[in-house]
Design a protein around this motif. Sequence first.
Motif, PDB file in Angstrom:
ATOM      1  N   THR A 508       0.903  -1.283   0.049  1.00 58.06           N
ATOM      2  CA  THR A 508       0.069  -0.093  -0.088  1.00 58.06           C
ATOM      3  C   THR A 508       0.920   1.295   0.062  1.00 58.06           C
ATOM      4  O   THR A 508       0.662   2.171  -0.743  1.00 58.06           O
ATOM      5  CB  THR A 508      -1.166  -0.102   1.280  1.00 58.06           C
ATOM      6  N   LEU A 509       1.871   1.578   0.878  1.00 53.44           N
ATOM      7  CA  LEU A 509       2.644   2.378   0.926  1.00 53.44           C
ATOM      8  C   LEU A 509       3.478   2.879  -0.378  1.00 53.44           C
ATOM      9  O   LEU A 509       3.659   3.935  -0.937  1.00 53.44           O
ATOM     10  CB  LEU A 509       3.685   2.414   2.089  1.00 53.44           C
ATOM     11  N   THR A 540      -4.025   5.597   3.975  1.00 53.76           N
ATOM     12  CA  THR A 540      -3.758   4.221   3.728  1.00 53.76           C
ATOM     13  C   THR A 540      -5.199   3.359   4.087  1.00 53.76           C
ATOM     14  O   THR A 540      -4.854   2.283   3.773  1.00 53.76           O
ATOM     15  CB  THR A 540      -2.537   3.671   4.395  1.00 53.76           C
TER      16      THR A 540
END
Length: 662
Positions: A508-509, A540
């Motif tokens: 995700t990051l 996020t």
Amino acid sequence: MIFLELVLQNFGPYSGKQVINLNPKIDEENSHPIILLGGMNGGGKTTLMDAIRLALYGTRAQCSTRGNLSYSDFLNQCVNNKIDPVADTRIELLFEHIENDKPIKYRVVRSWTKNPKDGKDTLGILGDSDTWPDALVNIWDEYIENLLPLGISNLFLFDGEQVKELAEQETPPPVVVDAIRGLLGLELADRLAVDLDILVNRKLKEVGNSKDLANLEEIETRLNQQQEDYQTTEEKLETLKNQVEELEQKQQEAFDKFISEGGKIAAERNQLELQQDTKTAEIEQVRQSMCELAADVLPLALIPNLLNQVQAQGEKEFRHQQVQISKDLLLERDKRLLSWLNQVEISPIEVEKIQSFLIQDVDNLYAKTIQTEAPWLLADDETLSQLDNFIYHLQNSKVSAKEKLAILKNKEEEIHTLERQVQTAAAPEDYTKLRQVLETAQNKVVEAKANYETIRRRLAELETIIAKSKRELSEYTVENIKHKNSEHIITSAAKVQNTLKIFREKLTLRKLNKLEEEVKNCFLYLLHKSDLVHRITIDTKTFSLLLYDLNGKPVPKHRLSAGEKQLLAIAFLWGLAKVSGHRLPVAIDTPLGRLDSSHRSNLVERYFPSASHQVILLSTDTEIGKKEVETLRENEAIAREYLLKYDSSTRQTTVVENQYFW
């Protein structure tokens, strides 16, 4: 991937067979990206979008008019109401894509009749050789997922309502969240996590006896309820967090007003006055110390030259005395030496020479120390020592006096500052009002934080309870179920779940960083206003957009105009499409919504020609009007134009080629 042709037969308001050429190529060498289809509201624009989705995904298609209908009922709804019930309804989508570095064409054909027996359509795939590759039909869902995954299809096939919803909401709607999750690869990780839970539970039920099964089901039911409570509490905590932030902002505003209008100084008046009294007493103490210095040796600092002269004269006379003493000692020694020489056998002439040498030597040694003036101070050793101590004490007194003068000056400046602060204090009645407003704001913040802390603790308790239930389930499995294979699966599943969690966070990051930059660039390009936003971040968890200006301060979304919000939503979808890495057509239904003229111009001139290599626009006459279509024509952005003529009396739509509203 390029859509080449869409064929509708008795589908929705389209009676008979109607063919729409979607190829953006004008000829072998020239290509324009936009396929423009104009139609009034209710004239069949959305039906065309549904036809594309239905052709590609079948039962999985997220069509706008399906709602909660079963697939069979939805197919019946799509049948033209003017045709014979036994006649075929058919949609065909011809598209081209690159496979093994070669262009390949496929025609997806779906056909059905009213009230089909099995409740499904008939799927056919027609290849370049006009053959029906049955193997591809059987795996079509998996095959189309490699070309245009369903999870990200809403990034390429979207409508104005979707843009409007995305623009108005603080967090993206579920359809966009699903697309983001599909884009980031989170959908696969989540699906795998769910599948692992299902597999573990299945193994538990397979190997457990009736008593074990009942206990396991009770634990699972309890765990599910706890997880639901956790989700509800987490949502409530987020709401309270926002509330605390709003109240803290109001408290800060009240505090700023309290400070600016003298409220704080008024509240500290007594303290300031006490400080004034303290400083005054300290000044008086310093002055008393200076008086004591003045009563001692300090006044003699007015005659430093005389003191220095006395000290120098004393030292000079003292040195002369020392020299005279040493000279007398040498003369006495010389007498003893001459007396001894007369006693030994040395001639008188030699003795006389030695005597002459000694006299001359003494005179040479003390020639420079002859005192030119008569001594007048006549001070002894003790007096000179007292003089040195006196001068040393005077120097210390001078240093102390300077320090006390500096302290005195600082104290007086502090008193003046305190006096000015007291003078700026608010009047008592104004101070009371300011204090009440500030205390009210502070009490609300305290109350909100207390509620937030209560819910946060409840959330932590639920985490502990859920963890305990999971351990109980795990321990129950280890202690009571002895099937080796199932035990291995259960143990491994926990490790895999933890690995999936770490993988999901890192993935995700990494992808969100790239997505944030793309969305920012797209927004600034569409907005043509580079000083509004300097940086865009994406949460996020919720995937909501956070905007920051050049100074790094947040830009609240409500400060954007309606048009800017829509451009931000379109930039979000555009950035997602870019980051997806898929070179796919873009189809947009009612694209301009409530945009004003300037933002509409930016979208027409900047977004539509650049959104993709193929852009299918489904517009009313008020969205892409005469001015906009002329701009697109002048920029050579339009490959083909169609007009969807709707007959309200028959409720049928006809596709007219090479024609638009103007």
